[in-house]
Design a protein around this motif. Structure first.
Motif, PDB file in Angstrom:
ATOM      1  N   PRO A 285       0.806  -1.225   0.000  1.00 58.01           N
ATOM      2  CA  PRO A 285       0.000   0.000   0.000  1.00 58.01           C
ATOM      3  C   PRO A 285       0.840   1.278   0.000  1.00 58.01           C
ATOM      4  N   SER A 286       1.940   1.276   0.762  1.00 59.34           N
ATOM      5  CA  SER A 286       2.797   2.460   0.795  1.00 59.34           C
ATOM      6  C   SER A 286       3.460   2.706  -0.546  1.00 59.34           C
ATOM      7  N   VAL A 287       3.883   1.628  -1.200  1.00 61.76           N
ATOM      8  CA  VAL A 287       4.512   1.760  -2.512  1.00 61.76           C
ATOM      9  C   VAL A 287       3.512   2.328  -3.517  1.00 61.76           C
ATOM     10  N   LEU A 288       2.289   1.821  -3.502  1.00 63.69           N
ATOM     11  CA  LEU A 288       1.274   2.309  -4.435  1.00 63.69           C
ATOM     12  C   LEU A 288       0.903   3.759  -4.153  1.00 63.69           C
ATOM     13  N   ALA A 289       0.820   4.101  -2.863  1.00 62.98           N
ATOM     14  CA  ALA A 289       0.495   5.489  -2.509  1.00 62.98           C
ATOM     15  C   ALA A 289       1.603   6.433  -2.944  1.00 62.98           C
ATOM     16  N   THR A 290       2.850   6.026  -2.747  1.00 62.67           N
ATOM     17  CA  THR A 290       3.976   6.859  -3.154  1.00 62.67           C
ATOM     18  C   THR A 290       4.030   6.992  -4.665  1.00 62.67           C
ATOM     19  N   THR A 291       3.706   5.922  -5.367  1.00 63.77           N
ATOM     20  CA  THR A 291       3.724   5.949  -6.828  1.00 63.77           C
ATOM     21  C   THR A 291       2.674   6.905  -7.378  1.00 63.77           C
ATOM     22  N   SER A 292       1.500   6.906  -6.790  1.00 64.92           N
ATOM     23  CA  SER A 292       0.407   7.748  -7.297  1.00 64.92           C
ATOM     24  C   SER A 292       0.488   9.177  -6.791  1.00 64.92           C
ATOM     25  N   MET A 293       1.072   9.376  -5.597  1.00 62.37           N
ATOM     26  CA  MET A 293       1.165  10.719  -5.014  1.00 62.37           C
ATOM     27  C   MET A 293       2.561  10.933  -4.433  1.00 62.37           C
ATOM     28  N   PRO A 294       3.591  10.959  -5.275  1.00 62.93           N
ATOM     29  CA  PRO A 294       4.965  11.049  -4.771  1.00 62.93           C
ATOM     30  C   PRO A 294       5.243  12.304  -3.955  1.00 62.93           C
ATOM     31  N   GLY A 295       4.536  13.387  -4.265  1.00 60.30           N
ATOM     32  CA  GLY A 295       4.777  14.626  -3.549  1.00 60.30           C
ATOM     33  C   GLY A 295       4.413  14.556  -2.079  1.00 60.30           C
ATOM     34  N   ARG A 296       3.528  13.631  -1.711  1.00 56.72           N
ATOM     35  CA  ARG A 296       3.074  13.550  -0.324  1.00 56.72           C
ATOM     36  C   ARG A 296       4.059  12.787   0.565  1.00 56.72           C
ATOM     37  N   LEU A 297       5.044  12.137  -0.056  1.00 56.31           N
ATOM     38  CA  LEU A 297       5.994  11.357   0.734  1.00 56.31           C
ATOM     39  C   LEU A 297       6.798  12.253   1.662  1.00 56.31           C
ATOM     40  N   TYR A 298       7.080  13.490   1.227  1.00 57.61           N
ATOM     41  CA  TYR A 298       7.806  14.424   2.077  1.00 57.61           C
ATOM     42  C   TYR A 298       7.108  14.610   3.420  1.00 57.61           C
ATOM     43  N   LYS A 299       5.779  14.830   3.369  1.00 62.84           N
ATOM     44  CA  LYS A 299       5.020  15.106   4.582  1.00 62.84           C
ATOM     45  C   LYS A 299       5.050  13.940   5.549  1.00 62.84           C
ATOM     46  N   HIS A 300       5.148  12.741   4.992  1.00 60.58           N
ATOM     47  CA  HIS A 300       4.993  11.553   5.817  1.00 60.58           C
ATOM     48  C   HIS A 300       6.312  10.853   6.136  1.00 60.58           C
ATOM     49  N   PHE A 301       7.409  11.502   5.739  1.00 60.74           N
ATOM     50  CA  PHE A 301       8.699  10.892   6.072  1.00 60.74           C
ATOM     51  C   PHE A 301       9.095  11.306   7.494  1.00 60.74           C
ATOM     52  N   THR A 302       8.423  10.687   8.443  1.00 56.14           N
ATOM     53  CA  THR A 302       8.688  10.936   9.855  1.00 56.14           C
ATOM     54  C   THR A 302       8.738   9.604  10.570  1.00 56.14           C
ATOM     55  N   ALA A 303       9.145   9.616  11.808  1.00 54.49           N
ATOM     56  CA  ALA A 303       9.258   8.365  12.568  1.00 54.49           C
ATOM     57  C   ALA A 303       7.914   7.686  12.731  1.00 54.49           C
ATOM     58  N   LYS A 304       6.838   8.420  12.521  1.00 56.51           N
ATOM     59  CA  LYS A 304       5.522   7.851  12.765  1.00 56.51           C
ATOM     60  C   LYS A 304       4.835   7.355  11.498  1.00 56.51           C
ATOM     61  N   SER A 305       5.412   7.711  10.324  1.00 58.24           N
ATOM     62  CA  SER A 305       4.727   7.299   9.101  1.00 58.24           C
ATOM     63  C   SER A 305       5.598   6.380   8.267  1.00 58.24           C
ATOM     64  N   VAL A 306       6.380   6.969   7.312  1.00 56.03           N
ATOM     65  CA  VAL A 306       7.183   6.137   6.439  1.00 56.03           C
ATOM     66  C   VAL A 306       8.188   5.324   7.243  1.00 56.03           C
ATOM     67  N   CYS A 307       8.740   5.922   8.300  1.00 54.48           N
ATOM     68  CA  CYS A 307       9.768   5.230   9.058  1.00 54.48           C
ATOM     69  C   CYS A 307       9.227   4.009   9.775  1.00 54.48           C
ATOM     70  N   SER A 308       7.934   3.944   9.976  1.00 57.92           N
ATOM     71  CA  SER A 308       7.343   2.734  10.540  1.00 57.92           C
ATOM     72  C   SER A 308       6.510   2.011   9.490  1.00 57.92           C
ATOM     73  N   GLU A 309       6.574   2.550   8.254  1.00 61.39           N
ATOM     74  CA  GLU A 309       5.881   1.969   7.104  1.00 61.39           C
ATOM     75  C   GLU A 309       4.385   1.842   7.310  1.00 61.39           C
ATOM     76  N   GLU A 310       3.763   2.866   7.885  1.00 59.87           N
ATOM     77  CA  GLU A 310       2.313   2.915   7.894  1.00 59.87           C
ATOM     78  C   GLU A 310       1.843   3.292   6.501  1.00 59.87           C
ATOM     79  N   VAL A 311       0.638   2.936   6.156  1.00 57.59           N
ATOM     80  CA  VAL A 311       0.100   3.258   4.838  1.00 57.59           C
ATOM     81  C   VAL A 311      -0.105   4.758   4.736  1.00 57.59           C
ATOM     82  N   LEU A 312       0.365   5.328   3.636  1.00 54.84           N
ATOM     83  CA  LEU A 312       0.177   6.763   3.440  1.00 54.84           C
ATOM     84  C   LEU A 312      -1.289   7.035   3.154  1.00 54.84           C
ATOM     85  N   PRO A 313      -1.853   8.051   3.781  1.00 49.37           N
ATOM     86  CA  PRO A 313      -3.268   8.355   3.538  1.00 49.37           C
ATOM     87  C   PRO A 313      -3.460   9.003   2.176  1.00 49.37           C
TER      88      PRO A 313
END
Length: 313
Positions: A285-313
């Protein structure tokens, strides 16, 4: 030295590419050679790059040859590299690589950079400062990303800089994941200056005389340092064509997950953290979310999101 390092003479370009593809299919690692996400017309060129790097790496790391012998073999490899773009060599890897370089306008200096890293593997087993480590990454990892981008016709300076960030991060992640493998072999990528700052020494680390508890502060610094390079690489994903974007998003999230596994491992000095199949599935899910909305990865690159690999909203 593997069976691939003494190939028979080959003058047929199709044969040469098949030879390289066979090598690529036998060794996956982090190089996306066999990925179906790579455009079909680019796969032979990517296989040629991989075969070149794979065999040079074998020269540097496998077998019982003395360092001096390995260096001479790598020098011979460099001569063939310089000749392959203007001559049809009767060696399949360089026959295919020369065609790929000319056909796709690949940077020859990136291939030479890889050889520089392999030479370092023959002679250097410790690093004093992080700048020395980054010099190694500049030659061992970053050229791979630059060659892949060039293969896709991407030469933008910002894209290259971001690619360097991801490639350096992946190389550093691999170092920290392999601490329990490299240290018993006498190879230490942890900067000795970082150990000194904690009243620790490379000698004690190599001798297995440092506990996981005492090493933890150094480990946390390594993790934070590496995470910064992943963040540097985020802008690349939005600049890529769709198929390559999926591949790099998967590589990015996979690398971050391995880094998190190292951080979570109580004793990486004696246990190698690895992702299991269910871990990779959770990344989809994270890979697909990043692929479709790559610009949002910046916002979620924190210890609580990408760093724990939660699904990007």
């Amino acid at each position: 030295m593997t069976e691939h390092q003494q190939p028979s003479a080959c003058q047929n370009l199709d044969e040469a590419y098949r030879y390289c593809q066979n090598i690529a299919h036998q060794h996956y690692e982090n190089f996306p050679t066999a990925s179906k996400l790579i455009r079909k017309d680019l796969r032979p060129g990517l296989a040629a790059i991989y075969a070149f790097a794979r065999q040079a790496d074998d020269i540097a790391d496998e077998g019982n040859d003395a360092s001096e012998v390995r260096l001479k073999k790598l020098d011979a490899w460099a001569v063939l590299l310089d000749r392959c773009t203007s001559q049809k060599l009767d060696q399949p890897v360089f026959l295919a690589l020369g065609d790929a370089i000319n056909r796709h306008h690949l940077p020859l200096d990136a291939c030479h950079d890889l050889l520089t890293a392999f030479r370092m593997d023959c002679t250097i087993q410790r690093y004093t400062h992080e700048k020395e480590l980054l010099f190694y990454c500049k030659h061992s990892a970053n050229p791979v990303g630059r060659l892949v981008l060039a293969l896709h016709g991407i030469h933008d300076t910002e894209a290259l800089h971001a690619s360097d960030g991801i490639c350096t991060a992946l190389q550093l992640t691999n170092f920290w994941q392999d601490l329990s493998v490299d240290l018993p072999r006498g190879r230490c990528y942890v900067p000795s200056s970082w150990l000194d700052a904690q009243q620790l020494s490379v000698e004690d680390l190599l001798a297995g005389q440092i506990s996981a508890v005492d090493f933890d502060s150094v480990k946390q610094r390594l993790i934070a340092y590496t995470r910064d390079f992943y963040q540097q690489g985020i802008p690349l994903i939005g600049q890529l064509p769709a198929r390559l974007r999926i591949q790099i998003a998967a590589t990015f999230h996979g690398g971050v997950s391995v880094l998190n596994a190292v951080q979570s491992e109580p004793d990486p000095l004696h246990h190698r953290p690895e992702l299991q199949q269910h871990d990779w599935i959770k990344l989809v899910p994270s890979v697909l979310a990043t692929t479709s909305m790559p610009g949002r990865l910046y916002k979620h690159f924190t210890a609580k999101s990408v760093c724990s690999e939660e699904v990007l909203p």
